[in-house]
Scaffold this active site. Structure first.
Site, PDB file in Angstrom:
ATOM      1  N   GLU A  29       0.817  -0.163  -9.746  1.00 37.59           N
ATOM      2  CA  GLU A  29       2.054   0.143 -10.449  1.00 37.59           C
ATOM      3  C   GLU A  29       2.070  -0.490 -11.837  1.00 37.59           C
ATOM      4  O   GLU A  29       2.827  -0.079 -12.723  1.00 37.59           O
ATOM      5  CB  GLU A  29       3.234  -0.374  -9.626  1.00 37.59           C
ATOM      6  CG  GLU A  29       4.578   0.140 -10.047  1.00 37.59           C
ATOM      7  CD  GLU A  29       5.629  -0.136  -8.990  1.00 37.59           C
ATOM      8  OE1 GLU A  29       6.752   0.324  -9.170  1.00 37.59           O
ATOM      9  OE2 GLU A  29       5.322  -0.790  -7.981  1.00 37.59           O
ATOM     10  N   HIS A  59       4.049   5.021  -1.653  1.00 42.34           N
ATOM     11  CA  HIS A  59       3.662   4.574  -2.996  1.00 42.34           C
ATOM     12  C   HIS A  59       3.318   5.815  -3.810  1.00 42.34           C
ATOM     13  O   HIS A  59       2.553   6.663  -3.357  1.00 42.34           O
ATOM     14  CB  HIS A  59       2.458   3.638  -2.931  1.00 42.34           C
ATOM     15  CG  HIS A  59       2.217   2.869  -4.196  1.00 42.34           C
ATOM     16  ND1 HIS A  59       1.802   3.491  -5.363  1.00 42.34           N
ATOM     17  CD2 HIS A  59       2.347   1.557  -4.495  1.00 42.34           C
ATOM     18  CE1 HIS A  59       1.683   2.575  -6.318  1.00 42.34           C
ATOM     19  NE2 HIS A  59       2.010   1.397  -5.815  1.00 42.34           N
ATOM     20  N   ARG A  65       9.963   2.903  -6.154  1.00 43.87           N
ATOM     21  CA  ARG A  65       8.876   3.702  -5.587  1.00 43.87           C
ATOM     22  C   ARG A  65       9.377   4.918  -4.812  1.00 43.87           C
ATOM     23  O   ARG A  65       8.750   5.982  -4.856  1.00 43.87           O
ATOM     24  CB  ARG A  65       8.017   2.817  -4.680  1.00 43.87           C
ATOM     25  CG  ARG A  65       7.169   1.835  -5.459  1.00 43.87           C
ATOM     26  CD  ARG A  65       6.457   0.866  -4.550  1.00 43.87           C
ATOM     27  NE  ARG A  65       5.553   0.018  -5.319  1.00 43.87           N
ATOM     28  CZ  ARG A  65       4.894  -1.012  -4.814  1.00 43.87           C
ATOM     29  NH1 ARG A  65       5.048  -1.333  -3.534  1.00 43.87           N
ATOM     30  NH2 ARG A  65       4.081  -1.729  -5.569  1.00 43.87           N
ATOM     31  N   ARG A  68       1.985   1.798 -14.964  1.00 41.38           N
ATOM     32  CA  ARG A  68       3.253   2.351 -15.447  1.00 41.38           C
ATOM     33  C   ARG A  68       4.084   1.270 -16.118  1.00 41.38           C
ATOM     34  O   ARG A  68       4.714   1.506 -17.147  1.00 41.38           O
ATOM     35  CB  ARG A  68       4.012   2.995 -14.281  1.00 41.38           C
ATOM     36  CG  ARG A  68       3.399   4.319 -13.848  1.00 41.38           C
ATOM     37  CD  ARG A  68       4.048   4.861 -12.583  1.00 41.38           C
ATOM     38  NE  ARG A  68       3.604   4.137 -11.403  1.00 41.38           N
ATOM     39  CZ  ARG A  68       4.392   3.779 -10.395  1.00 41.38           C
ATOM     40  NH1 ARG A  68       5.683   4.049 -10.449  1.00 41.38           N
ATOM     41  NH2 ARG A  68       3.899   3.158  -9.343  1.00 41.38           N
ATOM     42  N   HIS A  72       2.630   3.373   2.232  1.00 46.14           N
ATOM     43  CA  HIS A  72       2.185   2.128   1.617  1.00 46.14           C
ATOM     44  C   HIS A  72       2.704   0.877   2.310  1.00 46.14           C
ATOM     45  O   HIS A  72       1.954  -0.064   2.540  1.00 46.14           O
ATOM     46  CB  HIS A  72       2.632   2.119   0.149  1.00 46.14           C
ATOM     47  CG  HIS A  72       2.174   0.926  -0.625  1.00 46.14           C
ATOM     48  ND1 HIS A  72       0.841   0.570  -0.720  1.00 46.14           N
ATOM     49  CD2 HIS A  72       2.867  -0.020  -1.334  1.00 46.14           C
ATOM     50  CE1 HIS A  72       0.720  -0.517  -1.460  1.00 46.14           C
ATOM     51  NE2 HIS A  72       1.937  -0.910  -1.829  1.00 46.14           N
ATOM     52  N   HIS A  73       3.973   0.846   2.644  1.00 47.97           N
ATOM     53  CA  HIS A  73       4.557  -0.382   3.194  1.00 47.97           C
ATOM     54  C   HIS A  73       5.599  -0.017   4.241  1.00 47.97           C
ATOM     55  O   HIS A  73       6.376   0.920   4.062  1.00 47.97           O
ATOM     56  CB  HIS A  73       5.220  -1.183   2.067  1.00 47.97           C
ATOM     57  CG  HIS A  73       5.564  -2.592   2.438  1.00 47.97           C
ATOM     58  ND1 HIS A  73       4.728  -3.650   2.187  1.00 47.97           N
ATOM     59  CD2 HIS A  73       6.654  -3.123   3.040  1.00 47.97           C
ATOM     60  CE1 HIS A  73       5.284  -4.765   2.617  1.00 47.97           C
ATOM     61  NE2 HIS A  73       6.460  -4.469   3.133  1.00 47.97           N
ATOM     62  N   ARG A 102      10.815  -1.426  -0.858  1.00 53.70           N
ATOM     63  CA  ARG A 102      10.289  -2.671  -1.415  1.00 53.70           C
ATOM     64  C   ARG A 102       9.933  -2.498  -2.879  1.00 53.70           C
ATOM     65  O   ARG A 102       9.294  -1.513  -3.259  1.00 53.70           O
ATOM     66  CB  ARG A 102       9.040  -3.129  -0.640  1.00 53.70           C
ATOM     67  CG  ARG A 102       8.412  -4.378  -1.252  1.00 53.70           C
ATOM     68  CD  ARG A 102       7.225  -4.855  -0.455  1.00 53.70           C
ATOM     69  NE  ARG A 102       6.092  -3.961  -0.482  1.00 53.70           N
ATOM     70  CZ  ARG A 102       5.235  -3.835  -1.495  1.00 53.70           C
ATOM     71  NH1 ARG A 102       5.416  -4.533  -2.608  1.00 53.70           N
ATOM     72  NH2 ARG A 102       4.209  -3.009  -1.404  1.00 53.70           N
TER      73      ARG A 102
END
Length: 634
Positions: A443, A427, A467, A446, A569-570, A609
């Site tokens: 996010e 991220h 991302r 932005r 992050h993921h 993602r």
């Protein structure tokens, strides 16, 4: 000491009593300190206040207040720690998982309260000892591993179908990564989208151009692009309502995932997204404010708003509502209980074995098992095994994201298949405070108009790109970091941003030059960057980086900047599932009775993602897993 019992002890007697009753600080005196004493400390969102009630220097009550602490995270510490302090007559209590800053603030404020009473907080550091728990065996229709968004969603659905449900949660509180989500939930073709004026034509065209130029050899993307083009042409001929479609949502998700997503899972996610928004509303969670997020062609992310009409963090809003529904339905939840083995019988999942906090064995025999343990983003060894370049990276993940569900399901005898395990997302906007704690910066900033500048005071990328693209751009900048720039107009519209300011994440200035000084960047360069950007917004054109969403100018003082950098992050990879959330084994067959939902699974997001798709994932597939398990156990 309680005077009504007539205790009249000398120094030796009081000391002996202290040994028996649990050590009373200040024991050389015949009578300790009594009364209410208050202390404060800085928490995650603001000031935490603790009032300690003493009777003869023994803690008899503790009240903690932290109105600005994150709901569902810091609030758990506010609720839990005071009782543990009282029961153990100690400040030496465990922090609530994921709420370390608030937990430490409570303990610091309690220590300040004791100091104000003239006592030494060091005398209250005896660790509270929990009584040994006995082994437990439960029988249920459905056992769910993980009390995050997917697990609790599945529990609600299964319980509403009349099934008995038990949840095992490795941490001391529900929520997992879900409660940390600050953005919202992507959904296509909702009534809430139609409340917006459509102004994203450039975004739609950019997506269609990308499909044609980069993915002409991907049949799924080509077919989706053809359908979207037809829909887009029809809309332009008769522009009614807000333009979006399930197919455009699928196209965005497939392109965001670099075309390696499982098309059937993507289709399931997108087709069920609008209905899942309504399902959330039916259980008390309304996501009505629609905004723009990275990688989306149009405004699609649905967010909650507070009583003042300001957008708030989706996880802190939704998770407590899921918890309440779980509780109201009578679902039994075992916290601090780590599942370590899936029980099998005649080739079918038949329950779970777990270990409680004190080492006791917890066994749940069940007709169906749902894995909702989340990903492995907090397990850096596992992350680095899949991607050595990410060894030592900071993470935004909750402590429980250790990959246990993947480990259990891939064990010999169960042999679940995995997919996309090497696909791990960074991220781009993670703030690291002076103590080294990582904080996810939504996010949505932005999407709502913020920009990124580097150490030289210049923009360097399309801020609402995917991302992976924005993170890569940041990593190539001086120091591998950037500044996220917002103005007072954005603050006025968002309680989330105000929380960042209150937490001390920002620097600010009354002019662009003042902000540049606070950031330590060249003043004239930064001012030129801001003026150029405001002109780009006015012209709805970004010749430097081809950004297609602009929102409003950043022209209302004061101005704010948050220093950010990429963080793990993921984890897009995980267990292979079908569209019914059934887990697939390495031979390509369904494992009877075993289901999975959320970040523990792979295939939905491909190589990257999109922001807003994680909440959609846990709601859509959590509902499917709960329904599939309920149907299986009829």
């Amino acid at each position: 000491m309680d005077q009504k019992h007539g205790f009249r002890l000398g120094t030796v007697g009081l000391f002996a009593a202290a040994l028996v009753l649990g050590a009373i600080p200040g024991c050389a005196k015949s009578k300790g300190v009594s009364g209410d004493f208050t202390g404060t400390a800085k928490g995650n969102g603001g000031t935490v206040t603790v009032t300690v009630t003493l009777k003869d220097s023994v803690i008899t009550d503790v009240k903690a207040d932290g109105p600005d602490e994150t709901q569902g995270i810091g609030s758990k510490a506010i609720d839990k720690l005071p009782g543990e302090m009282v029961s153990g007559n100690t400040l030496n209590v465990d922090a609530v998982s994921g709420a370390t800053i608030t937990s430490n603030a409570i303990k610091e404020a309690a220590a300040a309260a004791l100091k104000s009473a003239g006592l030494n907080p060091d005398d209250y550091q005896t660790a509270a000892t929990a009584a040994a728990a006995e082994d437990v065996t439960e029988d249920a229709d459905v056992v769910i591993v993980g009390a995050g968004g997917a697990g609790m969603t599945a529990a609600i659905v299964a319980a509403n179908e009349g099934r008995s449900v038990v949840i095992l949660e490795s941490q001391d509180a529900a929520g997992g990564n879900s409660v940390r989500s600050t953005g919202g939930m992507n959904a296509a073709k909702t009534s809430y989208q139609d409340e917006n004026t459509f102004g994203e034509a450039a975004g739609v065209q950019k997506t269609l151009d990308t499909a044609a130029s980069k993915y002409a050899d991907n049949q799924t993307i080509t077919d989706l692009a053809k359908t979207v083009q037809e829909q887009w042409d029809a809309y332009q001929a008769n522009p009614t309502g807000y333009f979006d479609s399930v197919e455009l949502f699928e196209l965005d998700t497939m392109i965001g995932g670099k075309g390696i997503n499982d098309p059937a899972l993507v289709k399931t996610l997108c087709e069920n997204s609008a209905d899942s928004i309504e399902w959330l509303s039916s259980i008390g969670a309304d996501l009505k404010s629609v905004g723009q997020f990275g990688g989306a062609s149009v405004k699609r992310i649905h967010r909650p708003v507070n009583a003042e009409g300001k957008t708030t963090a989706v996880g802190a809003y939704v998770v407590p509502i899921l918890e309440k529904n779980v509780e109201d339905l009578g679902v039994k939840v075992y916290y601090d209980t780590t599942a370590n083995k899936i029980l099998m019988k005649d080739g079918k999942a038949a329950g779970v074995e777990a270990e409680g906090k004190s080492g006791n064995k917890v066994t749940v025999n069940a007709k169906a098992v749902i894995l909702a343990t989340g990903g492995f983003g907090a397990n850096n060894d596992m992350v680095a095994e899949q991607n050595p370049d990410l060894k030592g990276y900071i993470t935004t993940n909750a402590p429980g994201a250790q990959g246990q569900g993947i480990t259990m399901a891939t064990a010999e005898g169960i042999d679940a298949a995995t997919v996309d395990m090497k696909q791990i997302q960074l991220h781009p906007t993670v703030h690291v405070d002076d103590d080294g704690n990582a904080h996810l910066i939504t996010e949505g900033l932005r999407g709502d108009g913020a920009i990124l500048v580097n150490a030289e005071g210049k923009r360097f990328t399309d801020e609402v790109g995917t991302r992976d693209a924005v993170s890569a751009a940041e990593n190539s900048q001086t120091g591998g970091a950037a500044w996220l720039i917002i103005d007072q107009n954005m603050v006025d519209a968002s309680a989330v941003i105000q929380g960042y300011i209150d937490s001390g994440y920002t620097v600010q200035g009354d002019t662009y030059e003042d902000l540049a000084k606070a950031m330590g960047v060249d003043e004239s360069t930064f001012a030129e960057t801001m003026n150029t950007w405001n002109t780009d917004v006015e012209n709805k054109s970004d010749p430097d980086f081809n950004r297609t969403t602009f929102a409003n100018k950043l022209d209302k003082a004061p101005y704010y900047a948050i220093k950010v950098q990429p963080g793990v992050h993921h984890t897009m990879g995980g267990l292979k599932i079908d569209t019914s959330a059934e887990v697939i084994n390495t031979s390509g067959s369904v494992i009877p009775g075993l289901f999975a939902a959320g970040e523990v699974t792979g295939g939905v997001h491909g190589a990257n993602r999109l922001g807003g798709n994680a909440v959609a994932d846990f709601v859509v597939f959590g509902r499917i897993a709960g329904q599939s398990a309920a149907d299986y156990t009829k």
